[in-house]
Scaffold this motif. Structure first.
Motif, PDB file in Angstrom:
ATOM      1  N   ARG A   1     104.350  78.578 133.070  1.00  0.00           N
ATOM      2  CA  ARG A   1     103.180  78.565 133.950  1.00  0.00           C
ATOM      3  C   ARG A   1     102.348  79.832 133.760  1.00  0.00           C
ATOM      4  O   ARG A   1     101.114  79.791 133.709  1.00  0.00           O
ATOM      5  CB  ARG A   1     103.619  78.448 135.412  1.00  0.00           C
ATOM      6  N   ARG A   2     103.024  80.958 133.669  1.00  0.00           N
ATOM      7  CA  ARG A   2     102.334  82.230 133.504  1.00  0.00           C
ATOM      8  C   ARG A   2     101.579  82.270 132.174  1.00  0.00           C
ATOM      9  O   ARG A   2     100.450  82.761 132.098  1.00  0.00           O
ATOM     10  CB  ARG A   2     103.345  83.377 133.568  1.00  0.00           C
TER      11      ARG A   2
ATOM     12  N   ARG B   1      91.800  78.897 137.469  1.00  0.00           N
ATOM     13  CA  ARG B   1      93.165  78.591 137.041  1.00  0.00           C
ATOM     14  C   ARG B   1      93.874  79.798 136.456  1.00  0.00           C
ATOM     15  O   ARG B   1      95.077  79.803 136.288  1.00  0.00           O
ATOM     16  CB  ARG B   1      93.137  77.498 135.962  1.00  0.00           C
ATOM     17  N   GLY B   2      93.115  80.806 136.099  1.00  0.00           N
ATOM     18  CA  GLY B   2      93.674  81.906 135.324  1.00  0.00           C
ATOM     19  C   GLY B   2      94.427  82.905 136.164  1.00  0.00           C
ATOM     20  O   GLY B   2      94.318  82.970 137.387  1.00  0.00           O
TER      21      GLY B   2
ATOM     22  N   LYS C   1     104.827  91.823 131.869  1.00  0.00           N
ATOM     23  CA  LYS C   1     104.883  92.083 133.306  1.00  0.00           C
ATOM     24  C   LYS C   1     105.711  91.002 134.015  1.00  0.00           C
ATOM     25  O   LYS C   1     106.514  91.294 134.915  1.00  0.00           O
ATOM     26  CB  LYS C   1     103.467  92.127 133.876  1.00  0.00           C
ATOM     27  N   THR C   2     105.531  89.748 133.601  1.00  0.00           N
ATOM     28  CA  THR C   2     106.286  88.653 134.217  1.00  0.00           C
ATOM     29  C   THR C   2     107.778  88.777 133.940  1.00  0.00           C
ATOM     30  O   THR C   2     108.613  88.535 134.819  1.00  0.00           O
ATOM     31  CB  THR C   2     105.768  87.301 133.684  1.00  0.00           C
TER      32      THR C   2
ATOM     33  N   ALA D   1     116.438  85.224 141.668  1.00  0.00           N
ATOM     34  CA  ALA D   1     115.818  84.608 140.489  1.00  0.00           C
ATOM     35  C   ALA D   1     115.525  83.148 140.738  1.00  0.00           C
ATOM     36  O   ALA D   1     114.537  82.592 140.267  1.00  0.00           O
ATOM     37  CB  ALA D   1     116.723  84.760 139.279  1.00  0.00           C
ATOM     38  N   GLY D   2     116.390  82.486 141.458  1.00  0.00           N
ATOM     39  CA  GLY D   2     116.167  81.073 141.674  1.00  0.00           C
ATOM     40  C   GLY D   2     114.928  80.780 142.497  1.00  0.00           C
ATOM     41  O   GLY D   2     114.344  79.714 142.412  1.00  0.00           O
ATOM     42  N   ALA D   3     114.518  81.758 143.313  1.00  0.00           N
ATOM     43  CA  ALA D   3     113.342  81.547 144.141  1.00  0.00           C
ATOM     44  C   ALA D   3     112.066  81.978 143.459  1.00  0.00           C
ATOM     45  O   ALA D   3     110.979  81.842 143.999  1.00  0.00           O
ATOM     46  CB  ALA D   3     113.487  82.320 145.458  1.00  0.00           C
ATOM     47  N   ALA D   4     112.159  82.542 142.257  1.00  0.00           N
ATOM     48  CA  ALA D   4     110.976  83.053 141.570  1.00  0.00           C
ATOM     49  C   ALA D   4     110.060  81.928 141.134  1.00  0.00           C
ATOM     50  O   ALA D   4     110.516  80.857 140.815  1.00  0.00           O
ATOM     51  CB  ALA D   4     111.384  83.879 140.360  1.00  0.00           C
TER      52      ALA D   4
END
Length: 340
Positions: free
Chosen positions: A188-189, A287-288, A323-324, A337-340
């Motif tokens: 997505r990122r 969207r960016g 950064k992501t 992590a699971g909620a990221a």
């Protein structure tokens, strides 16, 4: 060490060796591959619509041919005209006569040590220039095979990403060592960053180029294709933009006594051309992903230094993904992590 550990170590060593060789083979073709990938990303929505009415191969072939005829060929012609106009502008600059220049230097220095340019010295200069040009022509001819390879790689990358892009993404998801949620977030990122770096910046730059050309046409400037291409290229760069083109024109108009045109272009440039960035960019980048301005500047100029022109688009994406990844590592450390 068990047989399983030995096998895994051997596989990792093999992967390291093959990965290194793969990088060495891909690096010379990096520009062509990235350009094909970026263009495929841009026209993917059109290709997906065609694929619903025909099979994937036919849709990709039609999209490739249509993009070449509608986008790439006109763009190449436009750049060719811009280069021709730039050369014409360069030839229009008056160069002082060499003998007059030498006389003026003698008078200014108050000495006769500056000789006039003789026919023989001019002939030597012409020979040197001609020799240099001949060497450059030979260098350009030597680059033709490389350019042809680049074009072929670009077209194949473009076509096969259109046809098999979904399969490639599925393969990456299935074989990613990351957790499914982390992989999804990176995807997505990447999509958001590509949209911001490619679509958003290109739309804004193209609009500013068109508006600048309209303003220059009204005040009577010629060679508009060159000025339009130059404005587009500069508008892609942060902290520069179209003002680098229209402000010097305003100065020129003022110096040459065209006060009304200078004032009109100043108002038009400040309000319409530069103001269009603030109006259009938020819509183009809905969207960016938004990057910190400092990261954006470093990403663009660092990308240009590392990857050439395409670094305009690659640099911000690389920094944004870095950064992501840092954020994912921090979330994993905190157990979220699971909620990221």
């Amino acid at each position: 060490m068990t047989d399983g550990d030995t096998s895994r170590t051997a596989l990792l060593a093999t992967l390291l060796a093959l990965g290194t060789l793969s990088v060495l083979m891909v690096v010379p073709l990096f520009q062509a591959i990235v350009l094909g990938g970026l263009l495929a990303y841009l026209v993917a929505p059109v290709n997906e619509r065609l694929a619903r009415r025909a099979n994937a191969t036919v849709a990709a072939l039609v999209t490739t041919v249509a993009t070449t005829l509608v986008v790439l060929v006109p763009l190449a012609l436009l750049v060719g005209v811009a280069v021709e106009q730039a050369v014409s502008l360069g030839r229009g600059v008056e160069v002082p006569d060499t003998d007059s220049l030498a006389v003026g230097l003698r008078e200014w220095l108050g000495t006769a040590r500056v000789p006039a340019m003789s026919d023989s010295s001019l002939g030597d200069l012409a020979s040197a220039v001609l020799g240099g040009l001949t060497g450059r022509v030979a260098g350009v001819v030597g680059l033709i095979p490389g350019a042809a390879i680049g074009v072929v790689v670009f077209l194949f990358t473009f076509f096969y990403l259109l046809r098999d892009g979904d399969a490639l993404l599925t393969w990456v998801r299935a074989n990613s060592p990351l957790a499914e949620a982390e992989t999804a977030k990176l995807f997505r990122r990447t999509d958001d960053l590509l949209w911001a770096a490619v679509v958003g910046n290109v739309v804004v730059a193209a609009l500013q180029a068109v508006l600048t050309v309209l303003g220059l046409a009204v005040v009577g400037f010629g060679d508009l294709v060159f000025w339009g291409v130059l404005t587009f290229a500069l508008s892609l760069l942060p902290l520069i933009g179209a003002s680098v083109v229209w402000i010097p024109v305003v100065v020129y108009l003022a110096v040459t006594g065209q006060t009304a045109a200078a004032v009109g272009l100043t108002v038009y440039g400040a309000v319409v051309v530069s103001g269009s960035d603030n109006v259009v960019r938020p819509f183009a980048m809905r969207r960016g992903a938004r990057l910190n301005p400092a990261l954006l500047v470093v990403g663009i100029f660092g990308g240009i230094a590392a990857f050439g022109f395409l670094g305009l688009f690659v640099g911000p994406v690389v920094l944004g993904l870095a950064k992501t990844v840092v954020e994912l590592l921090a979330a994993d450390r905190d157990g979220t992590a699971g909620a990221a």
